[in-house]
Design a protein around this motif. Structure first.
Motif, short mmCIF file in Angstrom:
data_model
loop_
_atom_site.label_atom_id
_atom_site.label_comp_id
_atom_site.label_asym_id
_atom_site.label_seq_id
_atom_site.Cartn_x
_atom_site.Cartn_y
_atom_site.Cartn_z
N HIS A 70 -39.93 -21.91 43.79
CA HIS A 70 -41.34 -21.70 43.97
C HIS A 70 -42.06 -22.28 42.66
CE1 HIS A 70 -41.12 -19.19 47.40
NE2 HIS A 70 -40.41 -18.47 46.63
N ALA A 71 -41.42 -22.49 41.52
CA ALA A 71 -41.87 -23.24 40.19
C ALA A 71 -42.10 -24.63 40.25
CB ALA A 71 -40.95 -23.03 39.19
N GLN A 72 -43.00 -25.10 39.61
CA GLN A 72 -43.44 -26.52 39.65
C GLN A 72 -43.44 -27.33 38.48
OE1 GLN A 72 -47.44 -26.22 41.06
NE2 GLN A 72 -47.10 -25.98 43.15
N GLY A 73 -43.01 -26.59 37.36
CA GLY A 73 -42.76 -27.23 36.10
C GLY A 73 -41.57 -27.93 35.88
N GLU A 74 -41.66 -28.82 35.07
CA GLU A 74 -40.34 -29.74 34.52
C GLU A 74 -39.65 -28.77 33.88
OE1 GLU A 74 -39.20 -33.29 31.51
OE2 GLU A 74 -40.97 -32.89 31.86
N TRP A 75 -39.97 -27.70 33.14
CA TRP A 75 -39.30 -26.87 32.45
C TRP A 75 -39.56 -25.29 32.95
CZ3 TRP A 75 -35.62 -27.71 28.49
CH2 TRP A 75 -35.82 -29.39 27.93
N LEU A 76 -38.57 -24.71 32.90
CA LEU A 76 -38.64 -23.22 33.25
C LEU A 76 -38.27 -22.13 32.18
CD1 LEU A 76 -36.88 -23.10 36.85
CD2 LEU A 76 -39.28 -23.55 36.29
N PHE A 77 -38.99 -21.40 31.86
CA PHE A 77 -38.87 -20.37 30.89
C PHE A 77 -38.88 -19.04 31.73
CE2 PHE A 77 -40.45 -17.11 28.30
CZ PHE A 77 -39.27 -17.10 27.04
N TRP A 78 -37.67 -18.29 31.61
CA TRP A 78 -37.61 -17.28 32.12
C TRP A 78 -37.65 -16.01 31.43
CZ3 TRP A 78 -36.51 -16.44 37.26
CH2 TRP A 78 -36.13 -17.35 38.11
N ILE A 79 -38.36 -14.70 31.92
CA ILE A 79 -38.70 -13.70 31.06
C ILE A 79 -38.61 -12.45 31.97
CG2 ILE A 79 -41.42 -14.07 31.42
CD1 ILE A 79 -41.53 -12.95 28.44
N ASP A 80 -38.31 -11.38 31.51
CA ASP A 80 -38.25 -10.36 32.41
C ASP A 80 -39.45 -9.26 31.95
OD1 ASP A 80 -35.85 -10.67 33.20
OD2 ASP A 80 -34.90 -9.39 31.92
N THR A 81 -39.97 -8.32 32.71
CA THR A 81 -41.38 -7.73 32.77
C THR A 81 -41.47 -6.88 31.56
OG1 THR A 81 -40.38 -6.01 34.13
CG2 THR A 81 -41.52 -7.94 35.40
N ASP A 82 -40.15 -6.52 31.07
CA ASP A 82 -40.37 -5.68 29.71
C ASP A 82 -40.08 -6.51 28.38
OD1 ASP A 82 -37.79 -6.14 30.26
OD2 ASP A 82 -36.92 -4.19 30.13
N GLU A 83 -40.40 -7.82 28.47
CA GLU A 83 -40.26 -8.63 27.32
C GLU A 83 -41.49 -9.30 26.89
OE1 GLU A 83 -35.49 -9.94 28.25
OE2 GLU A 83 -36.99 -11.36 28.78
N VAL A 84 -41.60 -9.45 25.58
CA VAL A 84 -42.85 -10.02 25.07
C VAL A 84 -42.56 -11.36 24.29
CG1 VAL A 84 -44.92 -9.67 23.64
CG2 VAL A 84 -44.22 -7.92 25.38
N VAL A 85 -43.12 -12.40 24.24
CA VAL A 85 -43.21 -13.71 23.51
C VAL A 85 -43.72 -13.40 22.25
CG1 VAL A 85 -43.23 -16.01 23.45
CG2 VAL A 85 -42.56 -15.04 25.55
N THR A 86 -43.12 -13.57 21.19
CA THR A 86 -43.62 -13.65 19.81
C THR A 86 -44.52 -14.78 19.62
OG1 THR A 86 -41.99 -14.40 18.50
CG2 THR A 86 -42.23 -11.97 18.87
N PRO A 87 -45.43 -15.03 18.80
CA PRO A 87 -46.21 -16.28 18.72
C PRO A 87 -45.29 -17.47 18.06
CG PRO A 87 -47.57 -14.47 17.81
CD PRO A 87 -46.07 -13.95 18.17
N GLU A 88 -44.25 -16.92 17.09
CA GLU A 88 -43.27 -17.95 16.42
C GLU A 88 -42.22 -18.56 17.68
OE1 GLU A 88 -44.70 -15.01 13.77
OE2 GLU A 88 -43.61 -14.79 15.65
N LEU A 89 -41.81 -17.77 18.74
CA LEU A 89 -41.14 -18.24 19.75
C LEU A 89 -42.11 -19.10 20.63
CD1 LEU A 89 -38.62 -18.08 21.53
CD2 LEU A 89 -39.19 -15.93 22.45
N ALA A 90 -43.10 -18.59 21.11
CA ALA A 90 -44.10 -19.54 21.82
C ALA A 90 -44.32 -20.85 21.31
CB ALA A 90 -45.36 -18.71 22.23
N SER A 91 -44.44 -21.03 19.87
CA SER A 91 -44.60 -22.31 19.13
C SER A 91 -43.20 -22.88 19.20
CB SER A 91 -44.77 -22.09 17.70
OG SER A 91 -46.12 -21.50 17.72
N SER A 92 -42.09 -22.23 19.10
CA SER A 92 -40.69 -22.91 19.36
C SER A 92 -40.70 -23.55 20.68
CB SER A 92 -39.63 -22.25 18.87
OG SER A 92 -38.41 -22.53 18.90
N ILE A 93 -40.96 -22.71 21.55
CA ILE A 93 -40.68 -23.29 22.99
C ILE A 93 -41.48 -24.55 23.31
CG2 ILE A 93 -41.21 -22.78 25.63
CD1 ILE A 93 -40.55 -19.65 24.68
N GLN A 94 -42.58 -24.50 22.88
CA GLN A 94 -43.74 -25.99 23.00
C GLN A 94 -43.16 -27.07 22.23
OE1 GLN A 94 -47.05 -23.40 21.58
NE2 GLN A 94 -48.06 -24.33 23.55
N ARG A 95 -42.49 -26.79 21.14
CA ARG A 95 -41.93 -27.91 20.29
C ARG A 95 -40.63 -28.55 21.09
NH1 ARG A 95 -42.93 -24.57 15.88
NH2 ARG A 95 -40.83 -24.13 15.68
#
Length: 249
Positions: A70-95
Motif C-alpha cells: 500500500h506504500a507509495q514512497g521510494e523508501w520505507l521506514f517501519w515503526i511499531d505503534t509503541d515506538e517514538v522517533v527521536t529528533p536525532e533519528l529523524a534527521s539521520s533518516i532524512q540524510r
C-alpha cells in the motif's frame, strides 16, 4: 514520493499518538489495521494517515508484506505503534535517503522502556533492527512472529539517534502479548515438523534467565533487570510448552 512511514496496527495503545507525531518528517503514513476496537483508527485519521484494513491475521511477516504493497514512497521506514522517533533519528533518516546507493539498508538502535526505566543492558541496547530500505528492493520475510527484513546482498548502516521503544508500560498487556508471541512461535515451529518436551521447556527457561541476567549483565539494570530476566524465562518456557502441547494434539 520519497519516504513512507508504515505501521501495522490492532488496538495500538497509549503511545500511538506520540508515535505518529514523531513521523512528521515522512511524506506519508500508511496504516494497515487488523480489527481495532479502540480509538486506533481515529488517532490515525487525526494525523492524516492513509488507512487500510484486513479481515484476517496471516502473521507478522505476511501482514507487513501486505502493508508494503500500500506504500507509495521510494523508501520505507517501519515503526511499531509503541515506538517514538527521536529528533536525532529523524534527521539521520532524512540524510540517509538523500545519498544512499542501491542495495543499502539502514538499521536503528532501539532503546526500550521497561516498567519505569530505559534498559541499557540485558542484551536490550543497542537493539539494532533494519527498518529503512527502498520499497522496490527488499521486504519482510514470511515469519509469523519475530519477522525480519529479507535483504540478501545489502550493505547495512546504523542510523544515528535512538528509536524509543515503550514496550512495557502495562503488565497485563505485556504478559498477554508475550503469550501470544509464544503461541505464534510454536505454531511456526510445528508447521515445520519441530517438537519439544516439557524438560526442554524447563532447560530453555533456565538458560534464558542465566543469559539475560548474568551473561548479558542484566544485574546492571537493577531490579528492572531481574524482572526482565524472569519474564524472559517465562516467555522461553511458554514457547516450548506451547509447542509440546501442539505436538501432543
Amino acid at each position: 514520493m520519497k519516504l513512507s512511514a508504515v505501521l501495522i496496527t490492532k488496538n495500538a495503545g497509549p503511545e500511538f499518538a506520540k508515535c505518529l507525531e514523531s513521523l512528521a518528517f515522512a511524506d506519508e503514513i500508511v496504516v494497515l489495521d487488523s480489527g481495532s476496537t479502540d480509538d486506533t483508527l481515529a488517532v490515525a485519521e487525526q494525523f492524516g494517515a492513509r488507512i487500510f484494513q484486513s479481515d484476517d491475521w496471516p502473521g507478522f511477516g505476511p501482514q507487513r508484506q501486505r502493508a508494503q504493497s500500500h506504500a507509495q514512497g521510494e523508501w520505507l521506514f517501519w515503526i511499531d505503534t509503541d515506538e517514538v522517533v527521536t529528533p536525532e533519528l529523524a534527521s539521520s533518516i532524512q540524510r540517509a535517503i538523500e545519498q544512499a546507493p542501491a542495495k543499502k539498508v539502514f538499521q536503528v538502535k532501539r532503546l526500550s522502556w521497561f516498567f519505569g526505566r530505559f534498559i541499557r543492558h540485558s542484551g536490550w541496547y543497542p537493539d539494532k533492527v533494519v527498518r529503512l530500505y527502498r520499497r522496490e528492493e527488499f521486504g519482510y520475510d514470511d515469519a509469523l512472529v519475530h519477522e525480519k527484513v529479507h535483504c540478501p546482498g545489502a550493505s547495512v548502516e546504523t542510523l544515528g539517534g535512538d528509536l524509543l521503544h515503550y514496550t512495557a508500560t502495562n503488565f497485563p498487556d505485556y504478559m498477554s502479548k508475550s503469550v501470544r508471541y509464544a503461541e505464534d512461535w510454536a505454531e511456526g515451529r510445528a508447521r515445520r515438523g519441530k517438537k519439544a518436551s516439557l524438560f526442554s521447556a524447563c532447560t530453555h527457561s533456565l538458560g534464558a534467565f542465566v543469559r539475560k541476567y548474568l551473561l548479558q549483565r542484566g544485574f546492571l539494570d537493577g531490579r528492572h533487570g531481574f524482572l526482565l530476566a524472569v519474564t524472559t524465562a517465562i516467555y522461553a518456557f511458554n514457547k516450548y510448552a506451547a509447542l509440546w502441547i501442539k505436538t501432543r494434539r
